[in-house]
Design a protein around this motif. Sequence first.
Motif, PDB file in Angstrom:
ATOM      1  N   GLY A  47       0.808  -1.214   0.000  1.00 24.61           N
ATOM      2  CA  GLY A  47       0.000   0.000   0.000  1.00 24.61           C
ATOM      3  C   GLY A  47       0.841   1.263   0.000  1.00 24.61           C
ATOM      4  O   GLY A  47       0.525   2.235  -0.700  1.00 24.61           O
ATOM      5  N   VAL A  48       1.919   1.260   0.784  1.00 28.65           N
ATOM      6  CA  VAL A  48       2.816   2.421   0.823  1.00 28.65           C
ATOM      7  C   VAL A  48       3.463   2.645  -0.540  1.00 28.65           C
ATOM      8  O   VAL A  48       3.515   3.771  -1.056  1.00 28.65           O
ATOM      9  N   HIS A  49       3.939   1.562  -1.163  1.00 28.85           N
ATOM     10  CA  HIS A  49       4.581   1.704  -2.473  1.00 28.85           C
ATOM     11  C   HIS A  49       3.566   2.071  -3.557  1.00 28.85           C
ATOM     12  O   HIS A  49       3.898   2.818  -4.494  1.00 28.85           O
ATOM     13  N   ALA A  50       2.347   1.578  -3.440  1.00 35.34           N
ATOM     14  CA  ALA A  50       1.297   1.960  -4.394  1.00 35.34           C
ATOM     15  C   ALA A  50       1.021   3.460  -4.322  1.00 35.34           C
ATOM     16  O   ALA A  50       0.829   4.123  -5.359  1.00 35.34           O
ATOM     17  N   LEU A  51       1.013   3.998  -3.122  1.00 31.68           N
ATOM     18  CA  LEU A  51       0.809   5.438  -2.954  1.00 31.68           C
ATOM     19  C   LEU A  51       1.932   6.235  -3.612  1.00 31.68           C
ATOM     20  O   LEU A  51       1.684   7.254  -4.281  1.00 31.68           O
ATOM     21  N   MET A  52       3.162   5.770  -3.447  1.00 28.26           N
ATOM     22  CA  MET A  52       4.301   6.458  -4.061  1.00 28.26           C
ATOM     23  C   MET A  52       4.248   6.383  -5.592  1.00 28.26           C
ATOM     24  O   MET A  52       4.608   7.339  -6.284  1.00 28.26           O
ATOM     25  N   ILE A  53       3.781   5.259  -6.118  1.00 25.96           N
ATOM     26  CA  ILE A  53       3.628   5.133  -7.577  1.00 25.96           C
ATOM     27  C   ILE A  53       2.595   6.134  -8.079  1.00 25.96           C
ATOM     28  O   ILE A  53       2.795   6.816  -9.101  1.00 25.96           O
ATOM     29  N   MET A  54       1.473   6.240  -7.369  1.00 25.17           N
ATOM     30  CA  MET A  54       0.430   7.183  -7.767  1.00 25.17           C
ATOM     31  C   MET A  54       0.924   8.619  -7.736  1.00 25.17           C
ATOM     32  O   MET A  54       0.469   9.462  -8.515  1.00 25.17           O
ATOM     33  N   ARG A  55       1.853   8.912  -6.847  1.00 30.33           N
ATOM     34  CA  ARG A  55       2.402  10.263  -6.752  1.00 30.33           C
ATOM     35  C   ARG A  55       3.535  10.503  -7.752  1.00 30.33           C
ATOM     36  O   ARG A  55       4.085  11.605  -7.824  1.00 30.33           O
ATOM     37  N   GLY A  56       3.924   9.456  -8.481  1.00 35.32           N
ATOM     38  CA  GLY A  56       4.946   9.597  -9.491  1.00 35.32           C
ATOM     39  C   GLY A  56       6.351   9.722  -8.953  1.00 35.32           C
ATOM     40  O   GLY A  56       7.246  10.232  -9.636  1.00 35.32           O
ATOM     41  N   GLN A  57       6.592   9.235  -7.754  1.00 35.84           N
ATOM     42  CA  GLN A  57       7.909   9.350  -7.126  1.00 35.84           C
ATOM     43  C   GLN A  57       8.712   8.058  -7.311  1.00 35.84           C
ATOM     44  O   GLN A  57       8.302   7.008  -6.831  1.00 35.84           O
ATOM     45  N   ASN A  58       9.838   8.159  -8.011  1.00 31.59           N
ATOM     46  CA  ASN A  58      10.735   7.018  -8.188  1.00 31.59           C
ATOM     47  C   ASN A  58       9.945   5.759  -8.572  1.00 31.59           C
ATOM     48  O   ASN A  58       9.990   4.728  -7.897  1.00 31.59           O
ATOM     49  N   VAL A  59       9.247   5.851  -9.696  1.00 33.02           N
ATOM     50  CA  VAL A  59       8.251   4.850 -10.068  1.00 33.02           C
ATOM     51  C   VAL A  59       8.852   3.455 -10.237  1.00 33.02           C
ATOM     52  O   VAL A  59       8.261   2.454  -9.800  1.00 33.02           O
ATOM     53  N   LEU A  60      10.013   3.349 -10.868  1.00 30.17           N
ATOM     54  CA  LEU A  60      10.621   2.031 -11.074  1.00 30.17           C
ATOM     55  C   LEU A  60      10.904   1.359  -9.735  1.00 30.17           C
ATOM     56  O   LEU A  60      10.584   0.178  -9.534  1.00 30.17           O
ATOM     57  N   ALA A  90       6.007  -7.227  -2.527  1.00 33.61           N
ATOM     58  CA  ALA A  90       5.145  -7.204  -1.342  1.00 33.61           C
ATOM     59  C   ALA A  90       3.733  -7.676  -1.671  1.00 33.61           C
ATOM     60  O   ALA A  90       3.119  -8.423  -0.901  1.00 33.61           O
ATOM     61  N   ALA A  91       3.212  -7.260  -2.820  1.00 30.63           N
ATOM     62  CA  ALA A  91       1.842  -7.614  -3.190  1.00 30.63           C
ATOM     63  C   ALA A  91       1.691  -9.112  -3.417  1.00 30.63           C
ATOM     64  O   ALA A  91       0.693  -9.718  -3.007  1.00 30.63           O
ATOM     65  N   ILE A  92       2.671  -9.732  -4.065  1.00 34.85           N
ATOM     66  CA  ILE A  92       2.573 -11.176  -4.312  1.00 34.85           C
ATOM     67  C   ILE A  92       2.588 -11.948  -2.994  1.00 34.85           C
ATOM     68  O   ILE A  92       1.782 -12.868  -2.786  1.00 34.85           O
ATOM     69  N   PHE A  93       3.487 -11.582  -2.089  1.00 36.17           N
ATOM     70  CA  PHE A  93       3.508 -12.235  -0.775  1.00 36.17           C
ATOM     71  C   PHE A  93       2.166 -12.037  -0.059  1.00 36.17           C
ATOM     72  O   PHE A  93       1.554 -12.985   0.453  1.00 36.17           O
ATOM     73  N   GLY A  94       1.718 -10.783   0.028  1.00 40.82           N
ATOM     74  CA  GLY A  94       0.506 -10.478   0.776  1.00 40.82           C
ATOM     75  C   GLY A  94      -0.729 -11.119   0.179  1.00 40.82           C
ATOM     76  O   GLY A  94      -1.580 -11.657   0.899  1.00 40.82           O
ATOM     77  N   CYS A  95      -0.846 -11.083  -1.153  1.00 35.54           N
ATOM     78  CA  CYS A  95      -2.040 -11.622  -1.805  1.00 35.54           C
ATOM     79  C   CYS A  95      -2.085 -13.147  -1.736  1.00 35.54           C
ATOM     80  O   CYS A  95      -3.157 -13.741  -1.538  1.00 35.54           O
ATOM     81  N   ALA A  96      -0.937 -13.788  -1.906  1.00 36.33           N
ATOM     82  CA  ALA A  96      -0.899 -15.253  -1.789  1.00 36.33           C
ATOM     83  C   ALA A  96      -1.311 -15.679  -0.387  1.00 36.33           C
ATOM     84  O   ALA A  96      -2.095 -16.632  -0.204  1.00 36.33           O
ATOM     85  N   ALA A  97      -0.809 -14.969   0.621  1.00 33.99           N
ATOM     86  CA  ALA A  97      -1.158 -15.296   2.003  1.00 33.99           C
ATOM     87  C   ALA A  97      -2.639 -15.026   2.275  1.00 33.99           C
ATOM     88  O   ALA A  97      -3.293 -15.792   2.995  1.00 33.99           O
ATOM     89  N   ALA A  98      -3.187 -13.953   1.698  1.00 33.36           N
ATOM     90  CA  ALA A  98      -4.594 -13.617   1.931  1.00 33.36           C
ATOM     91  C   ALA A  98      -5.526 -14.690   1.373  1.00 33.36           C
ATOM     92  O   ALA A  98      -6.598 -14.962   1.944  1.00 33.36           O
ATOM     93  N   ILE A  99      -5.129 -15.305   0.265  1.00 33.76           N
ATOM     94  CA  ILE A  99      -5.948 -16.373  -0.306  1.00 33.76           C
ATOM     95  C   ILE A  99      -5.848 -17.647   0.525  1.00 33.76           C
ATOM     96  O   ILE A  99      -6.821 -18.413   0.656  1.00 33.76           O
ATOM     97  N   LEU A 100      -4.695 -17.875   1.148  1.00 36.43           N
ATOM     98  CA  LEU A 100      -4.515 -19.063   1.990  1.00 36.43           C
ATOM     99  C   LEU A 100      -5.143 -18.893   3.381  1.00 36.43           C
ATOM    100  O   LEU A 100      -5.486 -19.892   4.030  1.00 36.43           O
ATOM    101  N   LEU A 109      -6.581   0.052  -9.366  1.00 34.43           N
ATOM    102  CA  LEU A 109      -5.983  -1.084  -8.664  1.00 34.43           C
ATOM    103  C   LEU A 109      -5.028  -0.597  -7.575  1.00 34.43           C
ATOM    104  O   LEU A 109      -5.012  -1.126  -6.459  1.00 34.43           O
ATOM    105  N   LEU A 110      -4.227   0.424  -7.917  1.00 36.66           N
ATOM    106  CA  LEU A 110      -3.326   0.984  -6.909  1.00 36.66           C
ATOM    107  C   LEU A 110      -4.109   1.561  -5.740  1.00 36.66           C
ATOM    108  O   LEU A 110      -3.708   1.423  -4.572  1.00 36.66           O
ATOM    109  N   LYS A 111      -5.245   2.197  -6.035  1.00 38.61           N
ATOM    110  CA  LYS A 111      -6.083   2.773  -4.970  1.00 38.61           C
ATOM    111  C   LYS A 111      -6.629   1.680  -4.048  1.00 38.61           C
ATOM    112  O   LYS A 111      -6.781   1.900  -2.837  1.00 38.61           O
ATOM    113  N   LEU A 112      -6.929   0.517  -4.619  1.00 39.14           N
ATOM    114  CA  LEU A 112      -7.387  -0.598  -3.783  1.00 39.14           C
ATOM    115  C   LEU A 112      -6.325  -0.981  -2.759  1.00 39.14           C
ATOM    116  O   LEU A 112      -6.630  -1.220  -1.583  1.00 39.14           O
TER     117      LEU A 112
END
Length: 436
Positions: A197-210, A219-229, A353-356
């Motif tokens: 979520g923190v990195h998504a916010l930074m992407i939306m603000r256009g800061q150091n996008v890469l 982070a999202a893959i770890f978190g989402c895989a765990a949320a499904i389990l 999606l980033l806002k989610l």
Amino acid sequence: MDDFIAARSQMALSLGFHIIFSCIGMVMPFFMAVSHYYWLKTDQIVYKNVTKAWSKGVAIFFATGAVSGTVLSFELGLLWPEFMKHAGPIFGMPFSLEGTAFFIEAIALGFFLYGWDRFNKWFHWFTGVIVGVSGLASGILVVAANAWMNSPAGFDFVNGQYLNIDPIAAMFNKAWFSQALHMTIAAFVATGFAVAGVHALMIMRGQNVLFHTKSFKIAAIFGCAAAILQPLSGDISAKDVAVRQPAKLAAMEAHFHTEKSASLILGGIPDEANKEVKYAIKLPGFLSFLAHGDFETEVTGLDKIPAENHPPVAITHYAFQIMVGMGMAMMGISLVYFLALWKKRDWLTSKWLLKLFVFATPLGFIAVEAGWTVTEVGRQPWIIYNVMRTADAVTPMPGIAYSFYLFTGVYISLAIFVVFMLYRQIKMVGTLYDKE
């Protein structure tokens, strides 16, 4: 506020504060190790930058967690001396092993932080993995001790005496696996969504996008895989609680009356005086199925349990509903994200999606706090389930309320300091690593 409530409130505050840092300490080193591995394999400087940035965050949370964890260990003896007098020799082993894991984690973290360009590159990476493994072991061992409070084992209780003590049986009690599994996955969910979520916010603000895009994906893959389990581990935990702690399950579901084909309750306001739940959605038979694997099986209600052994129903029920609600929301976001990775690649750069993920930043930790509320409040009035009451374990020392107020101030101050440090670290990411 009387001393008994003050003692319970102080432990709740300390545990609620510490659990956040424990989750991050258990999980963030694995994120760090993955980004470090990508750098070693691809030689892309962005992954080295991500690793260094995350390692600084790990150091901040480790230091704060060490302080709050030390306070918790002292509070067990100071606030609950009768409990520690009898319980210490029985469940002391996981605490001792946790101390060992903590020292290994501290040493490995020191090696990792100061090992850049000093160690063999793969040995350096391995020290980061050790930070994660030892942190995870530390969390599991503490949960094993808590599980013992919910499922006492490893001793015979005869005429008020604790005899024939077996520390191994105490540590590997009937609740340890389900609680450790549920807590471990919850830590990955909470930390994964918070970091993403923190990195998504930074992407939306256009800061150091890469930089933030690479960080977000890990982070999202770890978190989402765990949320499904997580619902699977939740089902294991619910079935375990139904057998061992029927009063807790009844409080979680505000299940006042024993019945077959019991209904699963969604939402609602428990009315303990009239033994009913108002404004709830009821799914007939689903509580029986979730608790016992059969739609017709009888589920014990609070009417079969002596009133003096009832947990606080409203708090337990609301906390359980919050935990489940947050978990389902994150699972929904996870399914959307994996669909985007699989079929809808254009969604990955969409703002919605980033806002989610930005919206979901705190949901995991809210769920963790609610889950621990269910675990601890749902066990009341027992500190050792069916053996020792919480009221019988509290210290006779007066003035606990003042201690509670003092510790509240300390924790608020510490929280402000940590937020300030993290804010500075996030701000630095946008400038420091762009220059490399």
